[in-house]
Design a protein around this motif. Structure first.
Motif, mmCIF file in Angstrom:
data_model
loop_
_atom_site.group_PDB
_atom_site.id
_atom_site.type_symbol
_atom_site.label_atom_id
_atom_site.label_comp_id
_atom_site.label_asym_id
_atom_site.label_seq_id
_atom_site.Cartn_x
_atom_site.Cartn_y
_atom_site.Cartn_z
ATOM 1 N N HIS A 155 0.780 -1.237 0.000
ATOM 2 C CA HIS A 155 0.000 0.000 0.000
ATOM 3 C C HIS A 155 0.817 1.295 0.000
ATOM 4 O O HIS A 155 0.283 2.328 -0.405
ATOM 5 N N ARG A 166 7.384 0.530 -4.183
ATOM 6 C CA ARG A 166 6.320 -0.008 -3.344
ATOM 7 C C ARG A 166 6.815 -1.133 -2.423
ATOM 8 O O ARG A 166 7.533 -2.038 -2.844
ATOM 9 N N VAL A 210 -3.420 4.608 5.596
ATOM 10 C CA VAL A 210 -3.461 3.157 5.369
ATOM 11 C C VAL A 210 -3.731 2.384 6.651
ATOM 12 O O VAL A 210 -4.515 1.428 6.664
#
Length: 232
Positions: A155, A166, A210
């Motif tokens: 995320h 990422r 998140v």
């Protein structure tokens, strides 16, 4: 993932491997934030801001900055009342997202190894991520034991060499896996989890979005669990 590929040798001057990421407290940002709060008069609301080791920033370091820039200690004499003005002033003191202050805490890890990952191969526990194409992945110091929350996997991005990559798969206890594609990433390279967005670094705000945690909860854990140092 225990070794580097030949095409990604250790970077020049690579330092010894550290199992914990580094939380760097910016002395200049802290002093600037204290000065800002002093000019607006909000510094008076900050007495007691040293709780929980100054939200993981180091109580002694923060109080020294307050005494130097504002001429007063932040040590509370009585019970602390966590009012809205106190919360807002403390957020500015540490430069948390949404405040007027400069970010004080910067979290970095180091690349331990880089290896090839072929299309369809999974990474980390439970294989929650499978590579859609052939790529490279880096093993980076920093896991949930140091405040890199497990839900961040798949995320959020971290910066290596100024480029965002990422985090993929589940975050482990002391490390995480990062998809670096074909970028030249080598053992020993610095990986920035979050820092100053004005400098092009990832923002703590993404972590809060998140995980559902507040920025103050995140920095408190990170600051107390990572290897903490004071920088410029």
């Amino acid at each position: 993932m225990t070794s580097e590929t030949a095409e990604h040798p250790p970077s020049a001057g690579a330092t010894a491997r550290r199992t914990a990421p580094t939380a760097t407290i910016s002395a200049s940002a802290l002093q600037a934030n204290v000065a800002l709060l002093s000019r607006t008069g909000a510094i008076t609301a900050l007495v007691g801001a040293l709780t929980h080791d100054a939200w993981g920033h180091g109580a002694a370091v923060v109080d020294e900055a307050a005494q130097g820039a504002a001429g007063g200690s932040l040590v509370a004499d009585g019970p602390l009342r966590k009012t809205s003005p106190w919360q807002a002033a403390a957020a500015s003191l540490f430069g948390l997202p949404g405040s007027e202050g400069r970010p004080v805490l910067r979290l970095t890890g180091a690349v331990l190894s880089v290896k090839r990952l072929f299309a369809g191969e999974g990474v980390s526990y439970g294989y929650t991520h499978h590579a859609p194409t052939d790529t490279h992945v880096a093993l980076v110091t920093g896991g949930y034991a140091q405040g890199v929350v497990r839900t961040l996997g798949n995320h959020v991005d971290i910066a290596i060499g100024g480029v965002l990559h990422r985090i993929v798969g589940r975050v482990a206890m002391d490390v995480c896996v990062v998809d670096v594609g074909d970028a030249l990433v080598r053992r020993g390279d610095e990986a920035v989890f979050f820092g100053d967005p004005a400098a092009g670094e990832p923002s703590l705000a993404a972590w809060a979005t998140v995980t559902g945690l507040t920025p103050r909860e995140i920095v408190t854990v990170v600051g107390q669990r990572a290897y903490r140092i004071v920088g410029t």
